[in-house]
Structure formats: C-alpha cells, structure tokens
Design a protein around this motif. Structure first.
Motif, mmCIF file in Angstrom:
data_model
loop_
_atom_site.group_PDB
_atom_site.id
_atom_site.type_symbol
_atom_site.label_atom_id
_atom_site.label_comp_id
_atom_site.label_asym_id
_atom_site.label_seq_id
_atom_site.Cartn_x
_atom_site.Cartn_y
_atom_site.Cartn_z
ATOM 1 N N GLU A 103 7.771 0.513 3.766
ATOM 2 C CA GLU A 103 6.871 0.671 4.030
ATOM 3 C C GLU A 103 5.584 0.488 4.706
ATOM 4 O OE1 GLU A 103 4.063 -4.510 3.086
ATOM 5 O OE2 GLU A 103 6.229 -3.916 2.836
ATOM 6 N N LEU A 104 6.544 0.164 5.847
ATOM 7 C CA LEU A 104 4.775 1.087 6.743
ATOM 8 C C LEU A 104 4.587 2.360 6.872
ATOM 9 C CD1 LEU A 104 5.683 -2.268 9.571
ATOM 10 C CD2 LEU A 104 3.682 -1.909 7.334
ATOM 11 N N LEU A 137 -14.442 5.700 7.638
ATOM 12 C CA LEU A 137 -13.231 4.172 7.817
ATOM 13 C C LEU A 137 -12.007 4.215 7.336
ATOM 14 C CD1 LEU A 137 -14.397 0.833 7.388
ATOM 15 C CD2 LEU A 137 -14.723 1.426 4.514
ATOM 16 N N ARG A 177 -9.628 5.776 10.036
ATOM 17 C CA ARG A 177 -9.902 4.979 10.893
ATOM 18 C C ARG A 177 -8.471 3.951 10.914
ATOM 19 N NH1 ARG A 177 -14.771 3.149 11.197
ATOM 20 N NH2 ARG A 177 -14.483 1.371 10.338
ATOM 21 N N ALA A 178 -8.400 3.461 9.177
ATOM 22 C CA ALA A 178 -8.313 2.000 9.048
ATOM 23 C C ALA A 178 -5.665 3.008 8.937
ATOM 24 C CB ALA A 178 -8.269 1.560 7.998
ATOM 25 N N GLU A 209 -0.367 0.347 1.010
ATOM 26 C CA GLU A 209 -1.949 0.083 1.149
ATOM 27 C C GLU A 209 -2.444 1.107 0.172
ATOM 28 O OE1 GLU A 209 -2.364 -2.338 5.325
ATOM 29 O OE2 GLU A 209 -2.739 -0.108 5.053
ATOM 30 N N ILE A 221 -2.964 0.601 -4.235
ATOM 31 C CA ILE A 221 -3.186 -0.554 -3.816
ATOM 32 C C ILE A 221 -4.601 0.308 -4.677
ATOM 33 C CG2 ILE A 221 -4.346 -2.374 -3.170
ATOM 34 C CD1 ILE A 221 -1.802 -3.396 -2.067
ATOM 35 N N LEU A 258 4.613 -10.692 5.876
ATOM 36 C CA LEU A 258 3.859 -9.082 6.063
ATOM 37 C C LEU A 258 3.382 -8.839 7.708
ATOM 38 C CD1 LEU A 258 2.166 -7.709 3.783
ATOM 39 C CD2 LEU A 258 0.699 -9.508 3.938
ATOM 40 N N PRO A 259 4.191 -7.281 7.947
ATOM 41 C CA PRO A 259 3.737 -6.911 9.158
ATOM 42 C C PRO A 259 2.665 -6.647 9.325
ATOM 43 C CG PRO A 259 5.349 -5.697 7.468
ATOM 44 C CD PRO A 259 5.050 -7.097 6.851
ATOM 45 N N LEU A 263 -1.266 -9.562 -3.890
ATOM 46 C CA LEU A 263 -2.516 -7.868 -3.235
ATOM 47 C C LEU A 263 -3.537 -8.196 -2.035
ATOM 48 C CD1 LEU A 263 -4.018 -5.661 -4.570
ATOM 49 C CD2 LEU A 263 -4.586 -7.099 -6.172
ATOM 50 N N ARG A 266 -2.764 -7.919 1.448
ATOM 51 C CA ARG A 266 -2.626 -6.670 1.661
ATOM 52 C C ARG A 266 -3.917 -5.869 1.897
ATOM 53 N NH1 ARG A 266 2.670 -4.786 1.017
ATOM 54 N NH2 ARG A 266 3.909 -6.447 0.054
ATOM 55 N N LEU A 267 -4.691 -6.462 1.260
ATOM 56 C CA LEU A 267 -6.275 -5.348 1.126
ATOM 57 C C LEU A 267 -7.462 -6.671 2.675
ATOM 58 C CD1 LEU A 267 -7.188 -5.895 -2.418
ATOM 59 C CD2 LEU A 267 -6.685 -3.903 -0.717
ATOM 60 N N ARG A 271 -5.352 -7.019 5.278
ATOM 61 C CA ARG A 271 -4.851 -6.501 6.393
ATOM 62 C C ARG A 271 -5.840 -5.306 6.416
ATOM 63 N NH1 ARG A 271 1.428 -5.228 6.714
ATOM 64 N NH2 ARG A 271 1.304 -4.071 4.779
ATOM 65 N N LEU A 272 -5.261 -4.593 5.448
ATOM 66 C CA LEU A 272 -5.894 -3.113 5.661
ATOM 67 C C LEU A 272 -7.440 -2.974 6.403
ATOM 68 C CD1 LEU A 272 -5.958 -0.280 4.830
ATOM 69 C CD2 LEU A 272 -6.717 -0.680 2.769
ATOM 70 N N TYR A 273 -8.627 -3.802 5.319
ATOM 71 C CA TYR A 273 -10.067 -3.795 6.073
ATOM 72 C C TYR A 273 -9.663 -4.534 7.191
ATOM 73 C CZ TYR A 273 -10.909 -1.150 1.282
ATOM 74 O OH TYR A 273 -11.284 -0.726 0.436
ATOM 75 N N ARG A 331 -7.575 -4.629 9.536
ATOM 76 C CA ARG A 331 -7.854 -3.070 10.472
ATOM 77 C C ARG A 331 -8.298 -2.119 11.523
ATOM 78 N NH1 ARG A 331 -2.462 -1.762 7.918
ATOM 79 N NH2 ARG A 331 -3.424 0.478 7.465
ATOM 80 N N ALA A 332 -9.009 -1.950 9.792
ATOM 81 C CA ALA A 332 -10.345 -0.473 9.729
ATOM 82 C C ALA A 332 -11.624 -1.341 10.058
ATOM 83 C CB ALA A 332 -10.651 -0.857 8.042
ATOM 84 N N ARG A 333 -11.958 -2.374 10.473
ATOM 85 C CA ARG A 333 -12.988 -3.272 11.297
ATOM 86 C C ARG A 333 -13.834 -2.621 10.522
ATOM 87 N NH1 ARG A 333 -12.622 -4.347 16.896
ATOM 88 N NH2 ARG A 333 -13.471 -6.512 16.075
#
Lengths: 246, 246
Positions: A178-179, A219, A222-223, A229, A232, B87-88, B212, B215-216, B218-220, B222-224
């Motif tokens: 998944e990663l 953006l 960077r993510a 993901e 999604i 969820l990692p 869902l 997961r979103l 986690r993505l955003y 991470r993107a900061r």
C-alpha cells in the motif's frame, strides 16, 4: 551491547526512584542494576509501583558497600555530574558516551558502568575521580537537577539509540504494498486529469494560468502520493466531472 | 526555538505524572504545557512534590476540552505512538522530530505540539489522525510502555540537543511570507469542507467511510500546505460545489 551496560546508583534515598530507574532500564533493554549503599529499602510498594512491571530488575539488583566493589569488573566507568568541578575531567554528553559504547562492548563480558549519585547531593569528588569520564546531561542553567529516573532514562535512551544504529547493517523489511510510491508517469497522468477537471469546473483558465498548475504540482510532488492515495485522488476527479454533468 | 514547543498531555490520570512532566520540561527549558481533559486534579501534593521546583509550569498550564482546541495555533503536531497502527502514518524517531524543529520554529509565534496520550491507553486513532506525524521512542519490544514523564523527558532532551546545536549554526533566512504554513485550525476547516464536497459529488458515503477521510488527512497533513496552496485547494472545492449545482 546493551547487556554490557550496568547502571550504578549510589546512596539512593527514595524507593520510588529506584523503581522508576528499573522501568526506564527495562524499557530501553538494560538489565544490570547495581546499588551502592542505598539509604532506603529497595523492595517497597512504591518501588514496585513505579517499576510498573520491571520489578524483576529490583529483585536481581546487586547491592554493594562501595562504588569500588560495584565497578570492579568494568572497563569503563562514566559518572553523571553537573558541569563544573574544581578539577576538570573528561566531560562527555550522553550522546558521546553512547558513541563510545560499540567500541567498548566488543566482547560479551565487557562491562561499562554509568554511575549516578544521590538525589540531594550527586556524586562526591572522590567518587567522580574513580570514573574515567563524566557525563553531563544538558539542562536549563537555572534548573539543572534532573530526577534520578529521568537522568537514567536519558542515558539509557542514548544507549539504545547507539545499539539500534549498530543493528542498521541488517536489511530493511520489504515495503508495504500500500505504501508503494507512484511512478512519475502516474503522477503526470494525474496532473493532466486534474487540469482537465479544473477547466471543467471553471476554476482554471489556461489562457490565464497564473502559475496555478505549478503550485499544485509543487504541493503534490512534495506529498509524494502512494498508489492507494493516487487512486482516491483520481476517483475524486472522476466524481467531480460526473457531478459537473460532463 | 524552545519557546515554540508545546507539550500536550491528553487525559492524564495521575497528578504525579503531570508534576514529573513539568520538572522534565523545565529541566530542558520548555515552558508551554497544555492539558486536554485531565482525569485528575493538577495541583496536588503529589504533583508539586514531583515537579520539585517546577510547579510554576503547573500553575501556568492551559487546560482544554479537546485536542483540537489545544493545538489550534500549531503548524505542526506530532503524536507519541506505539509503532504499528492499522493505517500507517509518517513515523519519526525523537531525533528526527528534533532535527525538524529549527526549520519549524523560524518565527517567534510558530508553535509545534508534541502530543502524549493517556497512561493506560495512549492516543486514540482519531487523535493520532489529527497529527502530521507520529513519534515512536525506540523501546524493548517486550516492555514498550514508558512512564509519561519519562517519554516527555526523552523528547524534551532531544529538543534541547537540537536547540544547542542550533546555537552554533548561522541565523536562518527570513521566511517567505507565501511559504507561511497553515495552522491546525485552517487545515481542519479544509477537511470539513473537503468532506462536505465529497458527499455532494457522491464520492464519499459517511455511512460507509472505508477510512477515506483518514487517508486524505494523512496525505494533506504530510504535504503540509502553505497558505497560498490552501487558498487554491479551498477554491477548487468551492468551484466543485458550484459546478455540481449546489
């Protein structure tokens, strides 16, 4: 390496602190606890409560009359100390102590002692002068006295960090599927889809781009999206197009 | 830098631990303590005794009903966690957290939260999912639960080490205004808006969430996102809602 490290407590007066030290040691994988002339009982309700499951270290602890006796088989002894002493001594940070451990612990019967003093008065000059080096935990100059268990925690943590970096020769486990990161191509297809969708919903005008796509690229690059993901994000674009009646 | 670091304790149940945390913080030069829904009194004989001279931190501590409220002005929140979660999430060592601090704390009003959970059960998944990253203190696999004050001690020590090594380094360049990071509150408002929009376009069914939103998040997280990027993301959501005829 961790089995070579002995924590030596001199003249401790609170059973709770001995329990806290046992817990900190066991958390970090240390097991050899030596008590020199303790000024309290070792096994009490308070020490067992603070040990919180590490009370076997209290039962196994060796008890000695003198520091001399507690470190007799050690090749290196490092004493915890406040910074300034009349006679300057080799002074290490906790990290520098830890950095020396792999070299010091090359055989299973190597022994390194980390020596901690009394809650109220620390180590005497005579005790400090029995140590090869001193270790100073950096602290707020206005409030420099750490709790005994907290001081042991910091040193034991640095020991574990040094031990872990020694293990790093071992191969890393396979990455979770998944990663898995997306490829450059998948990312580019996403950016194309994103741009089409933004035009559809009239958020983006290619005639007046105003760096919009560049900013969105920065953006998402960077993510570093993973495959799941990305699925999604693509799904959201498709649902957006559908909702917009395209 | 140290003044930018907030220690957040959630649902603490032992006053002695809060006192021990205050002492560890003051020893390392930290002063900003936030308590979320504490399950005990804060000022007691036990907490004052364990604070051992740092009880002004107990009196100054802010008390909040929710994590949300405690970190609303923070640009980075890092939650202390045991290693594996369903969820990692980005996982850092205490040293990696500390390495990021100089970059995070470039202005006096930057705020970084280090978030610690309950003595018995740690942080909930919902709490962990409000954090940008998780920090795991390496421990003995058979005995991994650190005392709360000991865990804070390790993180606070790494913060101080990072601060000390920064004292030698050259001053950081002025941060570009456009590069200002969004606050926790702005990010949470974005997640609410995102969820509403995904429901509108029928991509998301709150009755069948399938992780869902996690997961979103986690993505955003991470993107900061920066302020300018957040304006774009919010603008896309508004344009999506409009195009969907809402």
């Amino acid at each position: 390496m961790l089995e070579c490290i002995r924590i030596v407590l001199i003249g401790t007066s609170h059973p709770g602190n001995i329990g806290g030290v046992a817990r900190a040691m066991h958390n970090m994988g240390l097991a050899d606890l030596a008590l020199v002339a303790p000024r309290c009982e070792i096994i009490t309700q308070d020490s067992i409560s603070r040990a919180s499951g590490a009370d076997h270290l209290l039962h196994q602890a060796s008890v000695h009359a003198t520091l001399e006796e507690a470190v007799t088989d050690c090749t290196l002894a490092v004493g915890a100390s406040a910074r300034s002493r009349t006679l300057p001594w080799p002074m290490l940070t906790p990290r520098e102590v830890a950095d020396r451990l792999p070299g010091e612990c090359q055989t299973p019967d190597s022994r390194v002692a980390l020596v901690f003093g009394r809650e109220d008065s620390g180590l005497t000059n005579a005790e400090l002068q029995r140590c090869h080096a001193h270790v100073h935990i950096p602290t707020n100059a206005d409030f420099s006295s750490l709790n005994l268990a907290a001081a042991v925690q910091v040193l034991a943590y640095e020991c574990r960090m040094a031990w872990l970096s020694q293990q790093d020769a071992a191969p890393a486990p396979d990455a979770d599927d998944e990663l898995a990161l997306v490829t450059h191509e998948e990312l580019e297809r996403y950016f194309e889809h994103l741009e089409r969708t933004l035009i559809t919903i009239e958020f983006h005008d290619p005639a007046q781009p105003r760096q919009l796509m560049a900013r969105l690229r920065r953006l998402y690059l960077r993510a570093r999206p993973e495959k799941m993901e990305m699925n999604i994000l693509r799904g959201i674009l498709s649902a957006t197009e559908k909702a917009a009646g395209k």
